[in-house]
Design an enzyme around this catalytic site. Structure first.
Site, PDB file in Angstrom:
ATOM      1  CB  SER A 278      -0.887  -0.009   1.250  1.00 55.70           C
ATOM      2  OG  SER A 278      -1.493   1.242   1.413  1.00 55.70           O
TER       3      SER A 278
ATOM      4  CE  LYS B 223     -11.946   0.030   0.375  1.00 56.97           C
ATOM      5  NZ  LYS B 223     -11.921   0.927  -0.775  1.00 56.97           N
TER       6      LYS B 223
ATOM      7  CG  ASP C 242     -13.140   4.291  -1.025  1.00 57.68           C
ATOM      8  OD1 ASP C 242     -11.980   4.705  -0.869  1.00 57.68           O
ATOM      9  OD2 ASP C 242     -13.507   3.161  -0.663  1.00 57.68           O
TER      10      ASP C 242
ATOM     11  CE1 TYR D 254      -1.786   2.005  -5.781  1.00 55.95           C
ATOM     12  CE2 TYR D 254      -4.108   2.629  -5.688  1.00 55.95           C
ATOM     13  CZ  TYR D 254      -3.012   1.994  -5.130  1.00 55.95           C
ATOM     14  OH  TYR D 254      -3.133   1.348  -3.944  1.00 55.95           O
TER      15      TYR D 254
END
Ligand code: ATR
Length: 282
Positions: free
Chosen positions: A23, A72, A108, A218
């Site tokens: 991360s 989540k 988000d 990404y």
């Protein structure tokens, strides 16, 4: 024992996921704390069992957690309180420990909206969302909240239809993509991520210079989709921008003060460049 005693002198934060070790959030959040002069420690925490991990982290005195895939929804269920957005999306990516237990938010959707709003106005825009998974839920919610018209397409039609029904927007079968002329395109699937096959067919001539195209992936920064969009003259927004703004919103909620956006962006870009160099040497 020394480690324990030292660590409890700092404010503890972290990102919980599986995996979490790659991360970029630790780089971003540590830069933010350093810029603000806050003596805090932000860790990448990889867990098998979310509830077990949360129990340990609570006892260790963690104040705030970023929650990533696949936890989540689990995070949503452990909260005593969640905000309206998290309730609509059905997922929480941010936890804060309060005297009455964990409180949750979803940032988000704000991350997606703010990343796009830097380059385009969302009110009245027509937005195409590709994908209908967990990530798409936040993106669709954010676009609708900001006044865009949303159309969802997905590899599996019925999931696009279900998502569109949940949020009250439109959907179309993938085969109808050539007929769509959106101002904004947001790609929310993992297709195009390093090591994932790119089996999503965007018709030839689909992208045009008046479009803004964002990919939430990404790694790599320029995904095959963004590469094509850029070549067609579209304005592109890479996945680090959404990561940045969801983090900016998390931090300002934890600390109740504005987050240092540019230091966080710089740290993210540095971390991504470093990770890119590592991959190319492997
Ligand atoms: P997430 O929470 O990351 O969004 P998810 O809920 O498993 O994960 O959803 C993944 C989304 O990416 C779905 O829209 C999925 O399409 P399907 O519903 O058809 O499975 C999409 N997806 C994943 N891999 C894909 C690929 N290689 N090509 C196209 N779509 C893909």
């Amino acid at each position: 024992m020394d480690v324990w005693v030292r660590s409890v002198q700092h404010d503890l934060y972290g990102v919980v996921g599986r995996p979490a070790r790659h991360s970029f959030s630790p780089a971003m959040m540590r830069a933010a704390f350093a810029t603000l002069g806050i003596d805090a420690c932000y860790l990448a925490l990889e867990a098998d069992d979310f509830r077990e991990a949360l129990d340990v982290l609570e006892r260790l005195g963690f104040r705030g957690l970023s929650i990533t895939v696949p936890f989540k929804q689990d995070a949503f269920t452990v909260c005593g309180r969640v905000d309206a957005s998290a309730r609509s999306i059905g997922a929480v990516n941010t936890l804060r420990l309060t005297e009455s237990g964990w409180e949750g938010r979803n940032t988000d959707w704000l991350g997606a909206a703010r990343a796009l709003e830097r380059v385009v106005s969302l009110r009245g825009a027509s937005a195409l969302v590709i994908g209908a998974g967990g990530a798409a839920r936040g993106v669709v919610y954010g676009l609708l909240e900001r006044g865009a018209e949303v159309l969802v397409v997905n590899r599996t039609d019925y999931r696009a239809r279900d998502l569109a029904e949940t949020f009250g927007c439109a959907w179309a079968p993938l085969g109808e993509l050539p007929l769509c002329r959106p101002n904004i395109v947001v790609h929310t699937t993992r297709a195009g991520m390093s090591g994932t096959p790119y089996d999503f067919t965007i018709p030839k001539g689909f992208f045009s210079p008046h479009m803004v195209v964002m990919d939430i992936v990404y790694a790599p920064l320029e995904t095959p989709l963004l590469h094509r969009a850029k070549a067609a003259g579209a304005r592109v927004v890479d996945g680090l921008e959404m990561l940045l703004y969801q983090g900016v919103e998390q931090l300002s909620w934890w600390l109740n003060r504005p987050a240092p956006e540019s230091a966080m962006r710089e740290a993210l870009r540095r971390a991504a460049a470093l990770a890119g160099r590592k991959v190319s040497h492997e």
